[in-house]
Design an enzyme around this catalytic site. Structure first.
Site, mmCIF file in Angstrom:
data_model
loop_
_atom_site.group_PDB
_atom_site.id
_atom_site.type_symbol
_atom_site.label_atom_id
_atom_site.label_comp_id
_atom_site.label_asym_id
_atom_site.label_seq_id
_atom_site.Cartn_x
_atom_site.Cartn_y
_atom_site.Cartn_z
ATOM 1 N N ASN A 106 -9.161 1.439 9.643
ATOM 2 C CA ASN A 106 -8.433 1.037 10.850
ATOM 3 C C ASN A 106 -9.041 1.688 12.098
ATOM 4 O O ASN A 106 -9.628 1.041 12.958
ATOM 5 C CB ASN A 106 -6.955 1.411 10.697
ATOM 6 C CG ASN A 106 -6.062 0.878 11.814
ATOM 7 O OD1 ASN A 106 -4.877 0.648 11.624
ATOM 8 N ND2 ASN A 106 -6.574 0.663 13.022
ATOM 9 N N THR A 107 -8.934 3.031 12.161
ATOM 10 C CA THR A 107 -9.341 3.750 13.363
ATOM 11 C C THR A 107 -10.807 3.541 13.711
ATOM 12 O O THR A 107 -11.160 3.479 14.904
ATOM 13 C CB THR A 107 -9.053 5.256 13.185
ATOM 14 O OG1 THR A 107 -7.701 5.408 12.762
ATOM 15 C CG2 THR A 107 -9.258 6.012 14.480
ATOM 16 N N GLY A 123 -8.220 8.791 9.777
ATOM 17 C CA GLY A 123 -8.594 8.823 11.190
ATOM 18 C C GLY A 123 -9.597 9.901 11.561
ATOM 19 O O GLY A 123 -9.899 10.089 12.736
ATOM 20 N N ALA A 130 -9.514 5.185 4.145
ATOM 21 C CA ALA A 130 -9.383 6.267 5.135
ATOM 22 C C ALA A 130 -10.621 7.140 5.281
ATOM 23 O O ALA A 130 -11.325 7.427 4.319
ATOM 24 C CB ALA A 130 -8.200 7.172 4.828
ATOM 25 N N GLY A 131 -10.858 7.533 6.505
ATOM 26 C CA GLY A 131 -11.865 8.545 6.799
ATOM 27 C C GLY A 131 -13.201 8.035 7.300
ATOM 28 O O GLY A 131 -13.986 8.806 7.838
ATOM 29 N N LYS A 169 0.872 -1.177 0.000
ATOM 30 C CA LYS A 169 0.000 0.000 0.000
ATOM 31 C C LYS A 169 0.906 1.224 0.000
ATOM 32 O O LYS A 169 1.586 1.494 0.988
ATOM 33 C CB LYS A 169 -0.920 0.005 1.226
ATOM 34 C CG LYS A 169 -1.679 1.321 1.380
ATOM 35 C CD LYS A 169 -2.524 1.385 2.634
ATOM 36 C CE LYS A 169 -2.821 2.842 2.974
ATOM 37 N NZ LYS A 169 -3.668 2.993 4.158
#
Lengths: 78, 272
Positions: free
Chosen positions: B222-223, B169, B200-201, B108
């Protein structure tokens, strides 16, 4: 095994490991360096002066004074 | 009906359209359990210096990831130049070579602009992509939702394009669904199977569903799981949202209309 020699005062030299100056025995191999820090070879990758040292060459690759060594592993990330 | 067709990216086939991260968990045990609850079979990992002292009783993150079940996707997180990206990608490949884990030959690509926005830096991203492709990597590129950039990255041989929904995040979800729509139309013109992944986001399940309903091939997060009050429950929610969003996309939503259309028949009303 040469690892016990490491703790002696026989011909120490300075190398930089992960940004820290370390005293090691002259001619130490990458494998012996990992042993010294109790790092399992299977979980890391090693660079010597920006060149990757493959796992197969850990034992045969000997360091010289002033070498810049990076030892990296995987950590959590996204 | 289940969405069983998997997701092919380069030489890898993912059984789930959800890719999950390994960062920010309060324990490695919780991370492992969240991975299982999410239904994902592909997890991202980052490359960092090994600690020379105070190693946490020799525990390594890979000891909490089953190589039979999961494909590892090394990232280049924390890199700000093409040179750093290439260096980190090669270290990740080296670590996975002959390690018993799958994932050595893909990466990635993440080349960031600054620490505050963590937004992708397009010029460095493009430069790094070219070098990595020439070096034999299958490259999944984290990038902004600029369709022209995405097209260029596709032309330069990216295995997948991964536009951010919003900053890493941030939990803001997909801020510009129309940009994602345009990217999907343009990138899938020549090859309908070309993978586009929102990376993301996302903050919660509806963000994932919305992204999947737009027609993206997968979501990377992830977050949103690791930072939830109950990560295990959120992991399951994200897995379900990925599936339901994909099913809804494939099913085809009804068009939006301004006025109502009755569901019950007009004829036969007793007050007619």
């Amino acid at each position: 095994m040469l690892s016990h020699v490491f703790y002696g005062k026989i011909n120490p030299m300075e190398v930089v490991v992960n940004g820290q100056i370390k005293q090691v025995v002259d001619g130490i191999s990458v494998q012996e360096l990992l042993d010294q820090f109790q790092i399992k070879p299977i979980r890391v990758a090693v660079e010597r002066n920006r060149e990757i040292v493959t796992r197969k060459k850990f034992s045969a690759t000997r360091l010289t004074a002033g070498d810049q060594i990076e030892i990296v592993t995987f950590v959590g990330g996204g | 009906m289940m969405d069983n067709n998997g997701l092919k990216i380069g030489s890898y086939t993912l059984t789930s359209r959800l890719i999950v991260g390994t960062g920010k968990y309060t324990s490695l045990e919780l991370m492992r359990d969240c991975h299982a609850a999410s239904g994902s079979n592909c997890v991202t990992v980052a490359v960092r210096r090994e600690r020379l002292v105070d190693k946490t009783s020799g525990r390594n993150i890979l000891d909490f990831i089953d190589p039979e079940k999961y494909i590892l996707l090394p990232n280049t997180a924390g890199c700000f130049t093409a040179e750093e990206v290439v260096r980190v990608a090669r270290l990740g490949r080296e670590m996975l070579t002959d390690s018993g884990f799958r994932g050595a030959d893909w990466v990635k690509l993440e080349c960031l602009g600054d620490t505050r926005t963590l937004l992708p830096e397009p010029v460095g991203t493009l430069q790094a992509l070219k070098t990595l492709v020439a070096d034999g990597f299958q490259v999944l590129v984290y990038c902004s939702d600029d369709v022209m950039l995405c097209k260029r990255l596709q032309d330069e041989g990216a295995a997948a394009i991964m536009p951010a929904g919003s900053p890493i995040g941030s939990g803001q979800g997909v801020l510009n669904p129309n940009a994602i729509r345009i990217i999907l139309e343009q990138l899938k013109e020549k090859n309908p199977d070309y993978p586009v992944i929102v990376d993301a986001g996302v903050g919660t399940a509806s963000d994932v569903s919305l992204a999947m309903e737009l027609g993206v091939d997968g979501v990377l997060l992830n977050t949103a799981i690791a930072g939830a009050k109950a990560p295990l429950q959120m992991a399951k929610a994200m897995g379900l949202a990925t599936q339901s969003g994909r099913l809804a996309f494939e099913a085809g939503r009804i068009p939006r209309k301004l006025y109502a259309t009755a569901s019950s028949p007009w004829e036969g009303r007793i007050n007619a």
